[in-house]
Enzyme design. Structure first.
Site, mmCIF file in Angstrom:
data_model
loop_
_atom_site.group_PDB
_atom_site.id
_atom_site.type_symbol
_atom_site.label_atom_id
_atom_site.label_comp_id
_atom_site.label_asym_id
_atom_site.label_seq_id
_atom_site.Cartn_x
_atom_site.Cartn_y
_atom_site.Cartn_z
ATOM 1 N N LYS A 23 -39.724 0.738 8.558
ATOM 2 C CA LYS A 23 -39.437 -0.581 7.959
ATOM 3 C C LYS A 23 -37.932 -0.842 7.893
ATOM 4 C CE LYS A 23 -39.450 -1.054 3.284
ATOM 5 N NZ LYS A 23 -38.241 -1.615 2.672
ATOM 6 N N ASN A 24 -37.184 0.145 7.391
ATOM 7 C CA ASN A 24 -35.756 -0.107 7.150
ATOM 8 C C ASN A 24 -34.905 -0.054 8.410
ATOM 9 O OD1 ASN A 24 -36.321 -0.665 4.535
ATOM 10 N ND2 ASN A 24 -35.574 1.282 3.702
ATOM 11 N N ARG A 94 -34.878 -8.639 -0.639
ATOM 12 C CA ARG A 94 -33.425 -8.507 -0.680
ATOM 13 C C ARG A 94 -32.808 -8.283 0.694
ATOM 14 N NH1 ARG A 94 -29.805 -6.998 -4.277
ATOM 15 N NH2 ARG A 94 -29.007 -5.781 -2.564
ATOM 16 N N CYS A 118 -33.470 -7.200 -9.183
ATOM 17 C CA CYS A 118 -34.765 -6.818 -8.642
ATOM 18 C C CYS A 118 -35.278 -5.677 -9.503
ATOM 19 C CB CYS A 118 -34.662 -6.409 -7.179
ATOM 20 S SG CYS A 118 -33.924 -4.814 -6.954
ATOM 21 N N ARG A 123 -28.374 -4.392 -8.199
ATOM 22 C CA ARG A 123 -28.159 -4.424 -6.758
ATOM 23 C C ARG A 123 -27.291 -5.585 -6.284
ATOM 24 N NH1 ARG A 123 -33.749 -3.272 -3.729
ATOM 25 N NH2 ARG A 123 -32.495 -2.345 -2.101
ATOM 26 N N VAL A 125 -24.164 -7.530 -4.162
ATOM 27 C CA VAL A 125 -23.810 -7.563 -2.736
ATOM 28 C C VAL A 125 -22.300 -7.762 -2.564
ATOM 29 C CG1 VAL A 125 -26.040 -8.308 -1.832
ATOM 30 C CG2 VAL A 125 -24.403 -10.033 -2.599
ATOM 31 N N ASP A 307 -35.633 6.824 -1.860
ATOM 32 C CA ASP A 307 -36.925 6.220 -1.526
ATOM 33 C C ASP A 307 -38.077 7.232 -1.556
ATOM 34 O OD1 ASP A 307 -35.730 3.772 -1.264
ATOM 35 O OD2 ASP A 307 -35.605 3.830 0.918
ATOM 36 N N ILE A 329 -28.788 6.676 -7.187
ATOM 37 C CA ILE A 329 -28.524 5.484 -6.361
ATOM 38 C C ILE A 329 -28.837 4.197 -7.114
ATOM 39 C CG2 ILE A 329 -28.996 4.334 -4.154
ATOM 40 C CD1 ILE A 329 -27.750 7.030 -3.694
ATOM 41 N N ARG A 399 -45.890 -4.240 1.471
ATOM 42 C CA ARG A 399 -44.540 -4.527 1.968
ATOM 43 C C ARG A 399 -44.048 -3.395 2.857
ATOM 44 N NH1 ARG A 399 -40.248 -5.838 -2.398
ATOM 45 N NH2 ARG A 399 -39.154 -5.860 -0.417
HETATM 46 N N1 EPU Z 1 -24.551 -1.779 -4.459
HETATM 47 C C1 EPU Z 1 -23.702 -2.564 -5.191
HETATM 48 N N2 EPU Z 1 -23.003 -3.549 -4.536
HETATM 49 C C2 EPU Z 1 -23.139 -3.772 -3.206
HETATM 50 C C3 EPU Z 1 -24.017 -2.973 -2.472
HETATM 51 C C4 EPU Z 1 -24.721 -1.978 -3.129
HETATM 52 O O1 EPU Z 1 -23.542 -2.403 -6.401
HETATM 53 O O2 EPU Z 1 -22.473 -4.683 -2.675
HETATM 54 C C5 EPU Z 1 -25.300 -0.713 -5.148
HETATM 55 C C6 EPU Z 1 -26.762 -1.055 -5.304
HETATM 56 O O3 EPU Z 1 -26.967 -1.857 -6.448
HETATM 57 C C7 EPU Z 1 -27.400 0.309 -5.426
HETATM 58 C C8 EPU Z 1 -26.514 1.164 -4.527
HETATM 59 O O4 EPU Z 1 -25.302 0.452 -4.383
HETATM 60 O O5 EPU Z 1 -27.332 0.754 -6.745
HETATM 61 C C9 EPU Z 1 -27.085 1.489 -3.170
HETATM 62 O O6 EPU Z 1 -27.478 0.336 -2.535
HETATM 63 P P1 EPU Z 1 -27.533 0.131 -0.955
HETATM 64 O O7 EPU Z 1 -26.711 -1.079 -0.683
HETATM 65 O O8 EPU Z 1 -27.242 1.354 -0.203
HETATM 66 O O9 EPU Z 1 -29.079 -0.234 -0.807
HETATM 67 P P2 EPU Z 1 -29.668 -1.390 0.082
HETATM 68 O O10 EPU Z 1 -28.885 -1.471 1.324
HETATM 69 O O11 EPU Z 1 -29.847 -2.607 -0.736
HETATM 70 C C10 EPU Z 1 -31.322 0.142 1.418
HETATM 71 C C11 EPU Z 1 -32.796 0.196 1.647
HETATM 72 C C12 EPU Z 1 -33.491 0.602 0.356
HETATM 73 C C13 EPU Z 1 -32.959 1.979 -0.046
HETATM 74 C C14 EPU Z 1 -31.437 1.944 -0.179
HETATM 75 C C15 EPU Z 1 -30.812 3.287 -0.480
HETATM 76 C C16 EPU Z 1 -33.157 -1.426 3.400
HETATM 77 C C17 EPU Z 1 -33.696 -2.741 3.821
HETATM 78 N N3 EPU Z 1 -33.252 -1.109 2.111
HETATM 79 O O12 EPU Z 1 -31.101 -0.823 0.394
HETATM 80 O O13 EPU Z 1 -34.886 0.685 0.620
HETATM 81 O O14 EPU Z 1 -33.523 2.383 -1.261
HETATM 82 O O15 EPU Z 1 -30.845 1.442 1.044
HETATM 83 O O16 EPU Z 1 -31.130 4.204 0.494
HETATM 84 O O17 EPU Z 1 -32.676 -0.666 4.226
HETATM 85 C C18 EPU Z 1 -37.188 0.730 0.059
HETATM 86 O O18 EPU Z 1 -37.433 0.815 1.280
HETATM 87 O O19 EPU Z 1 -38.072 0.913 -0.831
HETATM 88 C C19 EPU Z 1 -35.825 0.415 -0.367
HETATM 89 C C20 EPU Z 1 -35.536 -0.053 -1.584
#
Ligand code: EPU
Length: 420
Positions: A23-24, A94, A118, A123, A125, A307, A329, A399
């Site tokens: 998925k990811n 997201r 969420c 989380r 950006v 995950d 995380i 999902r």
């Molecule tokens: N974070 C921030 N600010 C940002 C970006 C991230 O504070 O600008 C924080 C987030 O709030 C979180 C941490 O950094 O606490 C890590 O977030 P990351 O950005 O790495 O996560 P993501 O990119 O939103 C992806 C996966 C998630 C997985 C995480 C960590 C996808 C589509 N999603 O999310 O997958 O848990 O990396 O490995 O690739 C799932 O599949 O169930 C899932 C949630």
């Protein structure tokens, strides 16, 4: 229609589970097609509601696609017809934030709803936005939307991410492929999905160095081309079925799973006393009567994957002693724990650490969860519990887990989906 899953626990699972596409990786890979007007054909795409969600977002932006729902999707975006990712789609998923980088690269403008909170934490950006600003993007936040434009196009930049964010790295990486000049991403995420995305972008003609390391260098090119690409197997799905074998004391062959993607997780299972064998085309996991407690702490790749934290917690609830689970995380990823308590687990939470005292056995009950991995951890606990467990709110499972109950049933599980 609301659906639930009824599980009668206690049967050891035995047989083969075919692991689906990741998925990811599927989500960013489909989004990457916005970077070109050419056709791209993907194989091994999982049939998931998140994939359908990203396809409908891409369609609203101007993409055209054919989906045989058996894993092959051909997609192209001859022209960008809209540059808006609306709230109604982004709030459901997201990962929609991934369109920001490619839209800016191809169209020089994008308007993407802020994801908001969420179930597993705030989380933000801001790391995505700060990085894009360094590449020449003007960003304003209006009415809950990120309004981004790069009138003169994107420029290469030196970017040091404060944290190796997965989708943040992917967004910058995709944007940089069409930027003028060289982009250096330091502290980049190193997840296998990032390496696979680099493979796809390279096949499309991008110039990228540093795959698999925390420093990625992208030399921008004028345009990208079409290609064919296979989505690799889902390491988190594989890890989930590994726990299914362990928690039911059965034996499963995870067809297509890759040992190298799951090393720390599989080492932990071995330390818990399970047998883990790397085969030519997959991994075999064999459970045993007594599971040793083994503490874990989640971290960015190659650390223990967040995950798989909820699923592993379910396994530790029936271990022979006490273990601790530390979540580094996400700030709020223990929502499965109150539900596991309903099944008879003995767990206490202090900050971001859960202390799990193993019990002899779990007992079936009604449970529900608010995110994908928490939901599947309850299914796993239900497979081990005595009696019947009902898991509500199934849409979370759909999902991210293709044909979950079909795959489990083929290995002997007593599991049924029903309409509420
Ligand atoms: N974070 C921030 N600010 C940002 C970006 C991230 O504070 O600008 C924080 C987030 O709030 C979180 C941490 O950094 O606490 C890590 O977030 P990351 O950005 O790495 O996560 P993501 O990119 O939103 C992806 C996966 C998630 C997985 C995480 C960590 C996808 C589509 N999603 O999310 O997958 O848990 O990396 O490995 O690739 C799932 O599949 O169930 C899932 C949630």
């Amino acid at each position: 229609m609301m659906q639930g899953m009824r599980i009668v626990g206690g049967t050891p699972l035995n047989g083969t589970v075919k692991i689906s596409g990741a998925k990811n990786l599927a989500l960013p890979a489909l989004v990457a097609t916005l970077l070109t007007d050419a056709k791209i054909t993907f194989s091994n795409v999982p049939n998931l509601s998140d994939v359908n969600c990203i396809l409908s977002l891409l369609e609203s932006l101007g993409s055209k696609y054919e989906n045989d729902t058996k894993g092959t999707i051909t997609i192209s975006t001859p022209t960008i017809l809209s540059h808006i990712a609306p709230y109604d789609i982004v709030r459901k998923m997201r990962a929609s934030i991934l369109v920001l980088g490619p839209l800016l690269a191809r169209n020089h403008a994008a308007k993407v709803s802020l994801p908001g909170g969420c179930a597993i934490g705030a989380r933000g950006v801001e790391m995505h936005l700060e990085a894009l600003k360094l590449m020449g993007v003007d960003i304003a936040l209006n009415d809950g939307y990120i309004d981004a434009s790069a009138k003169k196009g994107l420029f290469g930049a030196n970017i040091k991410l404060p944290f190796p964010t997965v989708t943040g790295t992917e967004n910058v990486l995709m944007a940089a492929t069409l930027a003028k000049g060289k982009t250096r991403i330091q502290n980049a995420a190193k997840e296998p999905e990032i390496s696979a995305l680099i493979d796809l972008l390279t096949l499309m003609g991008a110039k990228i160095e540093g795959k698999g390391t925390s420093e990625i260098i992208v030399n921008g090119v004028d345009s990208l081309r079409g290609t064919c690409f296979e989505i690799m197997s889902d390491r988190i799905e594989a890890g989930t079925y590994a726990i299914a074998a362990a928690i039911t004391k059965g034996k499963l062959f995870l067809e297509g799973a890759r040992y190298c993607d799951l090393k720390i997780f599989l080492d932990t299972l071995q330390n818990s006393g399970l047998t883990v064998l790397e085969n030519e085309n997959g991994i075999t996991i064999a459970g045993r009567d007594s599971i040793k407690p083994c503490s874990i702490s989640t971290g960015p790749y190659p650390g223990f994957p967040t995950d798989l934290q909820a699923q592993y917690t379910s396994l530790m609830t029936v271990a022979n002693g006490t273990s601790t689970i530390t979540e580094n995380i996400f700030e709020n990823r223990f929502m499965h724990i109150p539900e596991l308590l309903r099944l008879g687990a003995n767990i206490s939470i202090h900050g971001n650490t859960a202390t799990v005292n193993g019990v002899k056995s779990l007992k079936g009950a009604q449970v529900m969860a608010t995110d994908l991995r928490a939901s599947v951890s309850l299914v796993l606990a239900g497979l081990a519990a005595q009696g019947t467990t009902i898991v509500n709110r199934l849409y979370h499972l759909d999902r991210g887990y293709e044909a979950l109950e079909t795959k489990l049933k083929l290995c002997g599980a007593n599991i049924e989906r029903f309409n509420i």
